[in-house]
Design an enzyme around this catalytic site. Sequence first.
Site, PDB file in Angstrom:
ATOM      1  N   GLU A 105    -102.238 -89.852  12.052  1.00 30.53           N
ATOM      2  CA  GLU A 105    -101.410 -88.883  13.091  1.00 30.53           C
ATOM      3  C   GLU A 105    -101.046 -89.749  14.088  1.00 30.53           C
ATOM      4  O   GLU A 105    -101.849 -90.366  14.725  1.00 30.53           O
ATOM      5  CB  GLU A 105    -102.434 -87.806  13.513  1.00 30.53           C
ATOM      6  CG  GLU A 105    -102.071 -86.840  14.432  1.00 30.53           C
ATOM      7  CD  GLU A 105    -100.948 -86.128  14.100  1.00 30.53           C
ATOM      8  OE1 GLU A 105     -99.866 -86.347  14.673  1.00 30.53           O
ATOM      9  OE2 GLU A 105    -100.838 -85.409  13.028  1.00 30.53           O
ATOM     10  N   ASP A 155     -93.013 -80.988   7.987  1.00 29.41           N
ATOM     11  CA  ASP A 155     -91.736 -80.376   8.735  1.00 29.41           C
ATOM     12  C   ASP A 155     -90.650 -80.178   7.340  1.00 29.41           C
ATOM     13  O   ASP A 155     -90.461 -80.814   6.566  1.00 29.41           O
ATOM     14  CB  ASP A 155     -91.089 -81.078   9.602  1.00 29.41           C
ATOM     15  CG  ASP A 155     -90.223 -80.532  10.388  1.00 29.41           C
ATOM     16  OD1 ASP A 155     -89.361 -79.922   9.965  1.00 29.41           O
ATOM     17  OD2 ASP A 155     -90.215 -80.534  11.577  1.00 29.41           O
ATOM     18  N   LYS A 159     -82.544 -76.868   7.855  1.00 26.97           N
ATOM     19  CA  LYS A 159     -81.257 -76.797   8.077  1.00 26.97           C
ATOM     20  C   LYS A 159     -80.548 -77.564   6.690  1.00 26.97           C
ATOM     21  O   LYS A 159     -81.344 -78.806   6.856  1.00 26.97           O
ATOM     22  CB  LYS A 159     -80.541 -77.079   9.323  1.00 26.97           C
ATOM     23  CG  LYS A 159     -80.791 -76.137  10.328  1.00 26.97           C
ATOM     24  CD  LYS A 159     -80.299 -76.518  11.649  1.00 26.97           C
ATOM     25  CE  LYS A 159     -80.460 -75.634  12.771  1.00 26.97           C
ATOM     26  NZ  LYS A 159     -79.738 -75.760  13.942  1.00 26.97           N
ATOM     27  N   ASP A 191     -94.983 -73.760   3.727  1.00 25.03           N
ATOM     28  CA  ASP A 191     -94.691 -72.425   4.028  1.00 25.03           C
ATOM     29  C   ASP A 191     -93.196 -72.251   3.724  1.00 25.03           C
ATOM     30  O   ASP A 191     -92.668 -71.121   4.444  1.00 25.03           O
ATOM     31  CB  ASP A 191     -95.380 -71.670   5.243  1.00 25.03           C
ATOM     32  CG  ASP A 191     -94.932 -72.828   6.323  1.00 25.03           C
ATOM     33  OD1 ASP A 191     -94.017 -73.658   6.232  1.00 25.03           O
ATOM     34  OD2 ASP A 191     -95.624 -72.531   7.500  1.00 25.03           O
TER      35      ASP A 191
END
Length: 259
Positions: A105, A155, A159, A191
């Site tokens: 991270e 992520d 688009k 998701d």
Amino acid sequence: MVTDSQTSSRATVHEGHASTAPASRTHFSRVRSFVVRAGRTTTGQQHAIAQFGPRYVLPFRSAALDSDAAFGRSAPLILEIGFGMGDATAEIAKARRQDNFLCCEVHTPGVGALLKRIGEEGIENIRIIQHDAVEVIEHMLQPGMLAGVHIFFPDPWHKKRHHKRRLIQAPFVQALVERLAPGGYVHCATDWQEYAEQMVAQFSAHPLLRNQGTLDGGYASRPWYRPETKFERRGLRLGHGVWDVVFVRQEGGAPPDGP
């Protein structure tokens, strides 16, 4: 939807400088596993970094990681990419104390939050590298050293023109497979259904990976060790979907049988 384990960041990709790597590795060499987002580090997180960082945070090096030395024991090694604020990471590590978790991270608030939980709850089987996971994989992880990989809620770059920035693409999948031991697994959760479909397609295309999913579309039931976060539960109540994708690396070089 961003789960509470991912409020700091999603595992994702950025285009970087041009690479001189072979064409098959161009995407892997150029992407990053994160998006830079602003976030304030609290006093408690700063204290945790100062107190626990020297023990539980490993430096990034362009050299192979000695996992046994880093953890002080020999145990199966699980790589987690993009743990956000570390809530799910801490719960999984407590539930699977027999495994070692190497967690990447880049965002300082998330690192501090996880270190705080490590210190408060006595979690000994986590080590953190505060660096881009793509470079950690490329430089620090040796072939066959991983028993598993967790990539939760990367992520989605929803688009269409941004789909090239997604992490789960063929060169990255190849890099993971090279570092997975036979029988090792990769577990993704998302998701965003269209990204879930891409994940299934990319992993299915690799001849050494076999889908463990038994649900329609090739998805897996949520494994017992991955906790539902409060944001995930809220999204499910609102009718939003969450998809788990689990594949296992096979022995040898021959294509596996179908699932």
